[in-house]
Structures are given as C-alpha cells and as structure tokens.
Motif scaffolding. Structure first.
Motif, PDB file in Angstrom:
ATOM      1  N   THR A  79       0.814  -1.176  -0.005  1.00 29.26           N
ATOM      2  CA  THR A  79      -0.067   0.035  -0.293  1.00 29.26           C
ATOM      3  C   THR A  79       0.698   1.480   0.122  1.00 29.26           C
ATOM      4  O   THR A  79       0.465   2.161  -0.224  1.00 29.26           O
ATOM      5  CB  THR A  79      -1.072  -0.020   1.291  1.00 29.26           C
ATOM      6  N   LEU A  80       2.143   1.077   0.652  1.00 37.68           N
ATOM      7  CA  LEU A  80       2.978   2.431   0.436  1.00 37.68           C
ATOM      8  C   LEU A  80       3.267   2.908  -1.024  1.00 37.68           C
ATOM      9  O   LEU A  80       3.207   3.817  -1.064  1.00 37.68           O
ATOM     10  CB  LEU A  80       4.055   2.012   1.249  1.00 37.68           C
ATOM     11  N   LEU A  81       3.567   1.726  -1.739  1.00 32.99           N
ATOM     12  CA  LEU A  81       3.960   2.101  -3.170  1.00 32.99           C
ATOM     13  C   LEU A  81       2.820   2.514  -3.755  1.00 32.99           C
ATOM     14  O   LEU A  81       2.664   3.412  -4.871  1.00 32.99           O
ATOM     15  CB  LEU A  81       4.617   0.961  -3.868  1.00 32.99           C
ATOM     16  N   ASP A  82       1.695   1.960  -3.499  1.00 33.58           N
ATOM     17  CA  ASP A  82       0.285   2.297  -4.115  1.00 33.58           C
ATOM     18  C   ASP A  82      -0.022   3.770  -3.897  1.00 33.58           C
ATOM     19  O   ASP A  82      -0.595   4.239  -4.794  1.00 33.58           O
ATOM     20  CB  ASP A  82      -0.823   1.276  -3.539  1.00 33.58           C
ATOM     21  N   SER A  83       0.320   3.960  -2.657  1.00 35.60           N
ATOM     22  CA  SER A  83       0.062   5.619  -2.294  1.00 35.60           C
ATOM     23  C   SER A  83       0.957   6.473  -3.125  1.00 35.60           C
ATOM     24  O   SER A  83       0.608   7.656  -3.599  1.00 35.60           O
ATOM     25  CB  SER A  83       0.376   5.839  -0.921  1.00 35.60           C
ATOM     26  N   CYS A  84       1.943   5.903  -3.740  1.00 36.13           N
ATOM     27  CA  CYS A  84       2.900   6.822  -4.693  1.00 36.13           C
ATOM     28  C   CYS A  84       2.573   6.654  -6.222  1.00 36.13           C
ATOM     29  O   CYS A  84       2.969   7.320  -7.051  1.00 36.13           O
ATOM     30  CB  CYS A  84       4.429   6.375  -4.642  1.00 36.13           C
ATOM     31  N   THR A  85       1.622   5.907  -6.480  1.00 33.39           N
ATOM     32  CA  THR A  85       1.193   5.434  -7.841  1.00 33.39           C
ATOM     33  C   THR A  85      -0.202   6.031  -8.303  1.00 33.39           C
ATOM     34  O   THR A  85      -0.872   5.973  -7.754  1.00 33.39           O
ATOM     35  CB  THR A  85       0.961   3.811  -7.979  1.00 33.39           C
ATOM     36  N   ILE A  86       0.025   6.813  -9.347  1.00 32.70           N
ATOM     37  CA  ILE A  86      -1.004   7.516 -10.235  1.00 32.70           C
ATOM     38  C   ILE A  86      -1.194   7.186 -11.525  1.00 32.70           C
ATOM     39  O   ILE A  86      -0.053   7.238 -12.140  1.00 32.70           O
ATOM     40  CB  ILE A  86      -1.390   9.029  -9.527  1.00 32.70           C
ATOM     41  N   ASP A  87      -2.052   6.603 -11.881  1.00 28.57           N
ATOM     42  CA  ASP A  87      -2.392   6.138 -13.411  1.00 28.57           C
ATOM     43  C   ASP A  87      -1.116   5.126 -13.848  1.00 28.57           C
ATOM     44  O   ASP A  87      -0.598   5.637 -14.986  1.00 28.57           O
ATOM     45  CB  ASP A  87      -2.350   7.535 -14.218  1.00 28.57           C
ATOM     46  N   GLY A  88      -0.869   4.434 -12.993  1.00 26.09           N
ATOM     47  CA  GLY A  88       0.286   3.309 -13.345  1.00 26.09           C
ATOM     48  C   GLY A  88       1.850   4.113 -13.129  1.00 26.09           C
ATOM     49  O   GLY A  88       2.637   3.071 -13.282  1.00 26.09           O
ATOM     50  N   LYS A  89       1.798   5.218 -12.900  1.00 20.70           N
ATOM     51  CA  LYS A  89       3.243   5.727 -12.585  1.00 20.70           C
ATOM     52  C   LYS A  89       3.377   6.006 -11.234  1.00 20.70           C
ATOM     53  O   LYS A  89       2.847   6.369 -10.282  1.00 20.70           O
ATOM     54  CB  LYS A  89       3.465   6.856 -13.395  1.00 20.70           C
ATOM     55  N   ILE A  90       5.029   5.818 -10.869  1.00 20.96           N
ATOM     56  CA  ILE A  90       5.254   6.105  -9.333  1.00 20.96           C
ATOM     57  C   ILE A  90       5.999   7.450  -9.279  1.00 20.96           C
ATOM     58  O   ILE A  90       6.975   7.848 -10.007  1.00 20.96           O
ATOM     59  CB  ILE A  90       6.229   5.117  -9.162  1.00 20.96           C
ATOM     60  N   TYR A  91       5.518   8.193  -8.102  1.00 21.45           N
ATOM     61  CA  TYR A  91       5.721   9.447  -8.247  1.00 21.45           C
ATOM     62  C   TYR A  91       6.630   9.800  -6.881  1.00 21.45           C
ATOM     63  O   TYR A  91       6.964  11.068  -6.714  1.00 21.45           O
ATOM     64  CB  TYR A  91       4.618  10.500  -8.302  1.00 21.45           C
ATOM     65  N   CYS A  92       6.668   8.955  -5.987  1.00 20.04           N
ATOM     66  CA  CYS A  92       7.430   9.178  -4.919  1.00 20.04           C
ATOM     67  C   CYS A  92       8.281   8.003  -4.267  1.00 20.04           C
ATOM     68  O   CYS A  92       8.019   6.948  -4.874  1.00 20.04           O
ATOM     69  CB  CYS A  92       6.276   9.711  -3.656  1.00 20.04           C
ATOM     70  N   ALA A  93       9.036   8.057  -3.393  1.00 21.85           N
ATOM     71  CA  ALA A  93       9.875   7.289  -2.615  1.00 21.85           C
ATOM     72  C   ALA A  93       9.658   7.034  -1.273  1.00 21.85           C
ATOM     73  O   ALA A  93       9.997   7.846  -0.469  1.00 21.85           O
ATOM     74  CB  ALA A  93      11.525   7.365  -2.993  1.00 21.85           C
ATOM     75  N   PRO A  94       8.967   6.054  -0.937  1.00 22.81           N
ATOM     76  CA  PRO A  94       8.802   5.640   0.603  1.00 22.81           C
ATOM     77  C   PRO A  94      10.059   5.526   1.279  1.00 22.81           C
ATOM     78  O   PRO A  94      10.697   4.908   0.853  1.00 22.81           O
ATOM     79  CB  PRO A  94       7.940   4.717   0.625  1.00 22.81           C
ATOM     80  N   VAL A  95      10.213   6.125   2.507  1.00 24.84           N
ATOM     81  CA  VAL A  95      11.426   6.135   3.254  1.00 24.84           C
ATOM     82  C   VAL A  95      11.287   5.485   4.597  1.00 24.84           C
ATOM     83  O   VAL A  95      12.256   4.673   5.273  1.00 24.84           O
ATOM     84  CB  VAL A  95      12.158   7.374   3.541  1.00 24.84           C
ATOM     85  N   ASN A  96      10.202   5.203   5.140  1.00 26.57           N
ATOM     86  CA  ASN A  96       9.740   4.632   6.474  1.00 26.57           C
ATOM     87  C   ASN A  96       8.122   4.421   6.700  1.00 26.57           C
ATOM     88  O   ASN A  96       7.281   4.576   5.832  1.00 26.57           O
ATOM     89  CB  ASN A  96      10.424   5.610   7.655  1.00 26.57           C
ATOM     90  N   ILE A  97       8.006   3.324   7.781  1.00 23.76           N
ATOM     91  CA  ILE A  97       6.646   3.233   8.157  1.00 23.76           C
ATOM     92  C   ILE A  97       6.703   3.750   9.437  1.00 23.76           C
ATOM     93  O   ILE A  97       7.467   3.250  10.528  1.00 23.76           O
ATOM     94  CB  ILE A  97       6.416   1.530   8.360  1.00 23.76           C
ATOM     95  N   HIS A  98       5.900   4.669   9.761  1.00 22.63           N
ATOM     96  CA  HIS A  98       5.540   5.324  11.317  1.00 22.63           C
ATOM     97  C   HIS A  98       4.114   4.812  11.460  1.00 22.63           C
ATOM     98  O   HIS A  98       3.117   5.033  10.783  1.00 22.63           O
ATOM     99  CB  HIS A  98       5.564   6.858  11.012  1.00 22.63           C
ATOM    100  N   SER A  99       4.277   4.391  12.717  1.00 24.54           N
ATOM    101  CA  SER A  99       3.123   3.879  13.436  1.00 24.54           C
ATOM    102  C   SER A  99       2.251   4.742  14.513  1.00 24.54           C
ATOM    103  O   SER A  99       3.400   5.081  15.304  1.00 24.54           O
ATOM    104  CB  SER A  99       3.011   2.509  13.564  1.00 24.54           C
ATOM    105  N   TRP A 100       0.967   5.252  14.507  1.00 23.62           N
ATOM    106  CA  TRP A 100       0.979   6.079  15.600  1.00 23.62           C
ATOM    107  C   TRP A 100       0.421   5.408  16.850  1.00 23.62           C
ATOM    108  O   TRP A 100       0.257   6.012  17.953  1.00 23.62           O
ATOM    109  CB  TRP A 100      -0.540   6.830  15.095  1.00 23.62           C
ATOM    110  N   GLN A 101       0.195   3.979  16.961  1.00 26.27           N
ATOM    111  CA  GLN A 101      -0.668   3.461  17.653  1.00 26.27           C
ATOM    112  C   GLN A 101       0.442   2.863  18.938  1.00 26.27           C
ATOM    113  O   GLN A 101       0.592   1.850  19.292  1.00 26.27           O
ATOM    114  CB  GLN A 101      -1.046   2.156  17.320  1.00 26.27           C
TER     115      GLN A 101
END
Length: 411
Positions: free
Chosen positions: A121-143
């Motif tokens: 889902t992290l890379l999915d959030s970077c993907t629009i119309d099949g193209k990747i626009y961002c580089a995820p660097v970490n997973i931060h959890s609030w809980q």
C-alpha cells in the motif's frame, strides 16, 4: 486552477534525463527539526553526499501542517526544491495530477521497488495512473502509548499494561504532581490520539468503516461513542500539559513530569537522544496494550520537476539512495520508524522497535487515515479535536455528532 497553469509552464521547459549524474547541489525540504529527527535526517544527507552530490538541507520549523503549505506554494509558484517530504497518502495528489512532480517509474523499476517495499500500500500511495511519483522511506505507526517508568514509581503504582490501567492510575499520578497524559496544543496531536483510540477501543473494523467506507452511521453509533468516552478521559488526563509541540510533550515523559503520551513511534528518537533505554527507563505499549495493530503511515519524498538537467539526474540518484539498504537501516534506527524494505538487517533495533517489527511481520496492520481521507477531511478532523481538547464544555456527544457530519461529507 493555479497548479494546472504552472504545470503547463514547467512541462514546456523541462526534459527528464536519465543516466549518470554529476556532482550537484540538491535542496531537500522537510519538517524534521527535533533532536531525534535531526539525527535521522543527517543519515540521509550523509548517504546522498557519499554519491558525490550534496544535500542542501531545507528544514522548515514546525509540524507538517506548517511546512506543507510552504512547500506547495514554492512548487506551484515556480521555485521548486529538488525533493520534498510528504506523508504517505494523498497530500501531494493534486501536485501530481497537475504534472508538477517527476515520474520515478524508471528508478523504481531499476531498484525493484515493487519487490522490496512492504506493505504494498505504501507504493500504491505513490502510484497514480500506473506511474510512481514518490520514494517511501519509512513506516511510522501512531498506535503507541509511551510511559515514564520513573513517574509511576514516584506515584507508587505499577507501570500500566493497557489503557484501562493507565486511566485507573491517573489519580495517583495527579496526587504526585504528575500530569497523567502529555498532549501538545496542536490539532494533529489530538486527532492522532483519537485515531489511536479508535483502533484500540472501537476496533479495526469500525475504524475502516469510518475512514475507508466513510460510513457516517457507524461514526455516529454506539461503538464510536465508546471511543469519544475514552477521548474525554484523555482530555481530562491531559489537563496541565501546557506545551505546544509534540517533542515538548515527549520531553515531559522523558523527564518524568508526565506519566505517558499517545504518540507515533517517532517519539523513540527523542528517547534515544536523551539516552533512555526501552524497557528500563520507559515502557511502550503498541495498540495502547489493547489491540496490537499498527498503522502503516510514514514519510515519502516527492521530486518536483526541474529545468536544470543535472538536478533532474541528481533526483534519480537521491531517490535510489533513499531505498538503499544501508540508508534504510541507518535512517530508521535513528528515526524510530520501521524500514520499508523487507530485506534489511534490523537486528540493532531496540525493544520497542522489535515489537513493531513483530506486529508488522504478523500482518496486524491497518492503512493510516492519511491514506484513506483527503487533506481537507483530515484538516476538518484536526480542527474538531483541537477544539474538543481545548474546550471542556464541548461534550463527547456534541463532538461525535460533528465528527459524523464530517465523515458524511468526506471525500
């Protein structure tokens, strides 16, 4: 709209070159300014500088809600930085749709990001119309509930194992002159705490019905009423915090002036800078000790289109560097977050970080509200909880009704 007008101007003058990059200065904007955050971002700068390029630090003091409008204004105003931080989710959606952000698909393909980034889902959030626009660097959890062992020792009560025990210990803490729950005065901190209570008290299914399905009936229902009762407890226990920034609230826990804080795992960076040891000086309760589920929020870097061909090449180098295994480990150990790569050695993690890794490995995760709700909806919720925590005359019932109305109109 202004964003789309600027996109047309930039698109006419920008080419997207690939290949080896010369040594280039690249300004990177972010809002990581606390002690722990500064130590972590220094690892990213060191890794990028090692490529022969130079990280020009563009730190913006304050929270993301302060920094993002400045970043967006620069990008839409024709003064784009080389790279900029946003949270995982929809914060840069309009900028991408307007054609103002660089397509990183070739970099991602070369680095096999689809194979190494977890959850997907992290890379999915970077993907629009099949193209990747961002580089995820970490997973931060609030809980997380962070607890001062010294504060509970002074109050003469055992360190709580869950939220109910924490609430029950509040009178003893207050009697000892200790604020039970530290909460800073910014709306995102209060709304973040509510979202944590939503999953812990209301459960994962109700959380998703509200934020993913935008089910206003559930938001107005009895299960979420229990969450607002818990939020009312949190409001009462936070009286006397008298701080604004999240790291100031964390410092109250570090110094034993507060019993605990509901805050994301980035708080670990502050404990590390203070040389406190997990399990000895402080205790961490994922899911508030009630529901051991973590959200997969965090940070990603976007790369605004550049007129300078060498800067465009340096952007590719930085994007690849952010996902390099050594960079991932060095950065996340300092930040307190989890790496987005599933194939790195994180054996040096402390006890709290290991708890997060175990929960992640079990798949006990939920998509963060930032990824499920638009920035406008998120801001409305932040404003509501800023008022709720500041105004004790607002009843939980009244706050829940307003919350349900926001969800009913959410996009």
């Amino acid at each position: 709209m202004k964003i789309r007008m600027m996109a047309a101007v930039l698109a006419a003058s920008v080419t997207i070159p690939f290949g080896a990059a010369k040594a280039t200065d690249l300004e990177v904007t972010h809002w990581w300014t606390s002690g722990g955050e500064a130590a972590a971002v220094a690892e990213l700068a060191k890794a990028f500088d090692a490529t022969g390029n130079h990280w020009v630090d563009g730190a913006i003091a304050g929270s993301g809600s302060t920094a993002r409008p400045i970043m967006i204004s620069r990008i839409t105003g024709g003064d784009p930085m080389g790279a900029t931080q946003f949270n995982h989710g929809r914060q840069a959606e309009e900028l991408v749709q307007a054609g103002l952000m660089k397509d990183l698909t070739d970099v991602a393909t070369a680095g096999k990001w689809k194979d190494i980034i977890r959850p997907s889902t992290l890379l999915d959030s970077c993907t629009i119309d099949g193209k990747i626009y961002c580089a995820p660097v970490n997973i931060h959890s609030w809980q997380w509930l962070w607890l001062s062992n010294a504060a509970f020792q002074k109050a003469g009560v055992a360190v709580p194992k869950n939220w109910d025990e924490f609430v029950a210990a509040a009178p003893a803490l207050e009697k000892a002159g200790i604020v039970p729950l530290a909460v800073g005065g910014q709306g995102w901190q209060a709304s973040g705490a509510f979202n944590v209570l939503m999953i812990a008290i209301g459960g994962k299914d109700n959380y998703l019905k509200v934020f993913k399905d935008k089910d206003a009936a559930v938001a107005a229902g009895p299960e979420i009423a229990k969450v607002f009762k818990a939020a009312d407890d949190a409001r009462r226990m936070s009286k006397g915090s008298n701080v604004q920034d999240w790291n100031q609230a964390t410092n109250l826990v570090i110094t034993g002036k507060a019993g605990g804080q509901i805050m994301g795992d980035w708080a670990q960076g502050e404990f590390q800078v203070a040389k406190q040891v997990a399990g000895k000086d402080y205790t961490c309760l994922p899911g508030l000790g009630v529901n051991e589920i973590i959200s997969t929020s965090g940070d990603a870097f976007y790369f605004p289109l550049q007129k300078d061909a060498e800067k465009a090449k340096a952007q590719d180098v930085l994007a690849a560097t952010l996902l390099d295994p050594k960079t991932q480990v060095a950065f996340n150990l300092k930040k307190g977050s989890l790496p987005v790569r599933a194939d790195v050695d994180i054996s040096a993690a402390n006890d709290c970080m290991k708890k997060g890794l175990e929960i992640l490995a079990k798949g006990n995760i939920v998509t963060s509200s930032d990824q499920l709700a638009s920035p406008d909806t998120t801001k409305q919720i932040e404003d509501l909880f800023a008022e709720f925590f500041a105004n004790t005359t607002m009843t939980p019932d009244a706050a829940q009704k307003r919350f349900a109305d926001i969800i009913a109109a959410a996009d």
